[in-house]
Design a protein around this motif. Structure first.
Motif, PDB file in Angstrom:
ATOM      1  N   ALA A   1       0.840  -1.199   0.000  1.00 38.35           N
ATOM      2  CA  ALA A   1       0.000   0.000   0.000  1.00 38.35           C
ATOM      3  C   ALA A   1       0.868   1.239   0.000  1.00 38.35           C
ATOM      4  O   ALA A   1       1.892   1.297   0.669  1.00 38.35           O
TER       5      ALA A   1
ATOM      6  N   LYS B   1      -2.724   7.878   1.233  1.00 37.51           N
ATOM      7  CA  LYS B   1      -4.001   7.264   0.871  1.00 37.51           C
ATOM      8  C   LYS B   1      -4.819   8.231   0.034  1.00 37.51           C
ATOM      9  O   LYS B   1      -4.679   9.451   0.144  1.00 37.51           O
ATOM     10  N   PRO B   2      -5.713   7.713  -0.826  1.00 39.19           N
ATOM     11  CA  PRO B   2      -6.597   8.589  -1.597  1.00 39.19           C
ATOM     12  C   PRO B   2      -7.366   9.510  -0.659  1.00 39.19           C
ATOM     13  O   PRO B   2      -7.897   9.089   0.367  1.00 39.19           O
TER      14      PRO B   2
ATOM     15  N   GLU C   1       5.143   0.624  -3.888  1.00 42.62           N
ATOM     16  CA  GLU C   1       4.361   0.348  -5.103  1.00 42.62           C
ATOM     17  C   GLU C   1       4.990  -0.777  -5.920  1.00 42.62           C
ATOM     18  O   GLU C   1       6.215  -0.881  -6.022  1.00 42.62           O
TER      19      GLU C   1
ATOM     20  N   SER D   1      -1.300   1.189  -5.859  1.00 44.08           N
ATOM     21  CA  SER D   1      -1.888   0.724  -4.606  1.00 44.08           C
ATOM     22  C   SER D   1      -3.260   1.329  -4.342  1.00 44.08           C
ATOM     23  O   SER D   1      -4.033   0.789  -3.552  1.00 44.08           O
ATOM     24  N   ALA D   2      -3.584   2.441  -4.987  1.00 42.32           N
ATOM     25  CA  ALA D   2      -4.911   3.035  -4.832  1.00 42.32           C
ATOM     26  C   ALA D   2      -5.941   2.368  -5.732  1.00 42.32           C
ATOM     27  O   ALA D   2      -7.135   2.566  -5.556  1.00 42.32           O
TER      28      ALA D   2
ATOM     29  N   HIS E   1      -7.984   6.168  -9.890  1.00 45.56           N
ATOM     30  CA  HIS E   1      -8.484   5.039  -9.091  1.00 45.56           C
ATOM     31  C   HIS E   1      -9.977   5.119  -8.845  1.00 45.56           C
ATOM     32  O   HIS E   1     -10.606   4.131  -8.481  1.00 45.56           O
ATOM     33  N   GLN E   2     -10.568   6.311  -9.051  1.00 48.88           N
ATOM     34  CA  GLN E   2     -11.988   6.493  -8.784  1.00 48.88           C
ATOM     35  C   GLN E   2     -12.707   6.839 -10.083  1.00 48.88           C
ATOM     36  O   GLN E   2     -12.158   7.478 -10.958  1.00 48.88           O
TER      37      GLN E   2
ATOM     38  N   ALA F   1      -8.436  13.922  -6.306  1.00 42.45           N
ATOM     39  CA  ALA F   1      -7.998  12.527  -6.306  1.00 42.45           C
ATOM     40  C   ALA F   1      -7.316  12.164  -7.614  1.00 42.45           C
ATOM     41  O   ALA F   1      -6.309  11.448  -7.628  1.00 42.45           O
TER      42      ALA F   1
ATOM     43  N   ASP G   1      -3.517  10.811  -8.192  1.00 44.56           N
ATOM     44  CA  ASP G   1      -3.188   9.599  -8.938  1.00 44.56           C
ATOM     45  C   ASP G   1      -2.123   9.887  -9.998  1.00 44.56           C
ATOM     46  O   ASP G   1      -1.226   9.067 -10.234  1.00 44.56           O
TER      47      ASP G   1
ATOM     48  N   ARG H   1       1.210  10.258  -8.272  1.00 45.01           N
ATOM     49  CA  ARG H   1       1.737   8.954  -7.854  1.00 45.01           C
ATOM     50  C   ARG H   1       2.412   8.256  -9.027  1.00 45.01           C
ATOM     51  O   ARG H   1       3.501   7.674  -8.895  1.00 45.01           O
TER      52      ARG H   1
END
Length: 473
Positions: A36, A40-41, A53, A77-78, A135-136, A143, A147, A150
């Motif tokens: 992870a 975090k998101p 990662e 990881s997200a 990720h979403q 977010a 991403d 990242r």
């Protein structure tokens, strides 16, 4: 932006060439395992730790890319999928691409694969490129920016250290890019910001609190004319909701209803007089093209549902109090019949916090927009200009415009000229202007594959209020 970009074929592509599996990095990437990410998101943005990662793996390249390009893919990881392409003759510039849409539903590798195929112009011309699926699903700008950051750090760790990194935001990804530039433009990474310059194309740059106003207008005017979204026999709901949470309406069913009312799927000669009058009224009042009615209604249905249910706690971020609709055969009648909604202040604040640029840019930033963009109105560039000016950062912004009637892809020549002008600004301090970018494009001809320059160096967009009326509280 605004409608989903996935699957639209661009103009100006070269001949198709077979892609290959990338093998060059296999040994270097083999020993890493997935863990992870530290960030975090939804966390406050900062330096993203990617030490845990998983490494990207070799992947087939899209057929549009030459055999000399190496492609990699992975899932972070997200939960975001991503694609990376690096030419053998890499010029040292990494393009971090923020895609449009946004796509609804769970993330899929196909999203990143389609984006790499569409933006083959970058690796075909020596640039490395990386793009995340995010990720979403849905409208969550911060977010998506995280991403993208990242993925940038995964590239640095596993692929190589670029000489320069350019953040490229397209369509709704222009909103993501504008926010990411504000969040990470001053972050220190080895003594330099995360990004060196920003290219925003066909961008949704007015922020969610203004960019989507015309779609609530579309919903209320369409319903006043057609009375079938929702049908009288269906449960009634406020149109700002998009759809109730338990709705089973499909896009196919909505398209059928639109055609029944407006005849959009039929030639003009096959429409009834009533259908043609309603269609003419809708397109005049809202200022959209006939062939874009369904796609804009889709956005104002399922994306509004996403915003309200998942981003604003079920409260209304959209309103049309004080708007006078004009262009119909009887404006007084139309304005008396449309539904009126007052936005909830808390919902507006949440949408603003996630989507509205502050204009506090610190990096060289070039925006490019088609003057006749049918999806993300060019007038949003006027709003963005004013946002940046109000923040006192106009020296960091250059805006250029083209004569295209497209949104999802303009021309290779225009993109390459814009990128070249931005890099010249970043590396040598030569700030471009619309005239110099147009000249650069012409000087680069002929392009392979053939591609035309369409810049309008003397064009200035009107205010967004001329296209989407301002409204009260």
């Amino acid at each position: 932006m605004m409608q989903q970009d996935l699957g639209i074929e661009p103009r100006g592509r070269g001949r198709i060439r077979a892609g290959k599996l990338a093998l060059a990095l296999c040994g270097a990437l083999a020993g890493l395992t997935a863990n992870a990410a530290t960030t975090k998101p939804g966390d406050a943005p900062g330096l993203v730790d990617v030490s845990g990662e998983a490494a990207p793996k070799p992947a087939p390249c899209p057929s549009d890319l030459p055999d000399t390009v190496t492609c990699l893919s992975g899932q972070d990881s997200a939960g975001a999928y991503y694609m990376i392409a690096k030419p053998r003759d890499w010029n040292g510039v990494l393009v971090m691409h923020a895609h449009g849409g946004p796509t609804l539903g769970d993330p899929k590798l196909a999203r990143a694969q389609a984006d790499l195929k569409r933006w083959a112009v970058w690796p075909r011309n020596g640039y490395a490129v990386a793009m995340s699926s995010y990720h979403q699903g849905g409208v969550e700008v911060h977010a998506a920016a995280q991403d993208t950051e990242r993925l940038r750090r995964i590239f640095l760790r596993d692929v190589g250290k670029p000489r320069l990194t350019i953040l490229h935001g397209q369509s709704w990804g222009g909103n993501v890019g504008a926010i990411a530039a504000e969040l990470y433009g001053t972050e220190r990474d080895g003594g330099k910001p995360a990004y060196d310059g920003v290219l925003l194309t066909s961008g949704v740059l007015a922020g969610g609190t203004r960019a989507y106003d015309f779609r609530i207008d579309l919903r209320v005017v369409y319903q006043a004319l057609c009375h079938n979204h929702p049908l009288p026999s269906e449960p009634q709901y406020p149109l700002w909701m998009g759809l109730p949470p338990d709705s089973t309406l499909t896009k196919e069913e909505l398209a059928k209803r639109v055609d029944q009312c407006l005849g959009v799927d039929h030639p003009r000669a096959e429409r009834t007089a009533a259908q043609q009058q309603r269609l003419d009224t809708l397109t005049r009042v809202i200022g959209i093209q006939e062939d874009k009615v369904v796609s804009h209604l889709n956005w104002a249905t399922w994306h509004f549902q996403d915003i309200v249910q998942h981003r604003t706690d079920g409260k209304n971020p959209f309103g049309n109090i004080g708007v006078r609709y004009t262009g119909s055969p009887d404006d007084a009648k139309l304005n008396a019949e449309v539904a009126r909604y007052r936005p909830d202040p808390q919902a507006v604040a949440k949408l603003r916090a996630d989507t509205d640029p502050t204009g506090k840019i610190t990096l060289p930033e070039l925006t490019m927009h088609a003057a006749n963009d049918p999806t993300a109105f060019v007038e949003m560039e006027h709003t963005y200009h004013d946002i940046v000016a109000k923040a006192g950062r106009s020296e960091h912004l250059v805006q250029v415009f083209t004569s295209d009637h497209e949104h999802s892809y303009l021309t290779d020549a225009d993109y390459l000229a814009a990128m070249g002008a931005l890099l010249d600004w970043v590396e040598h301090g030569h700030k471009p202007n619309p005239q110099s970018v147009a000249q650069r494009c012409q000087a680069g001809a002929p392009y392979d594959p053939p591609s035309e320059c369409t810049f309008l160096p003397d064009y200035h967009p009107a205010a967004l209020e001329t296209r989407s009326p301002a409204r009260g509280g």
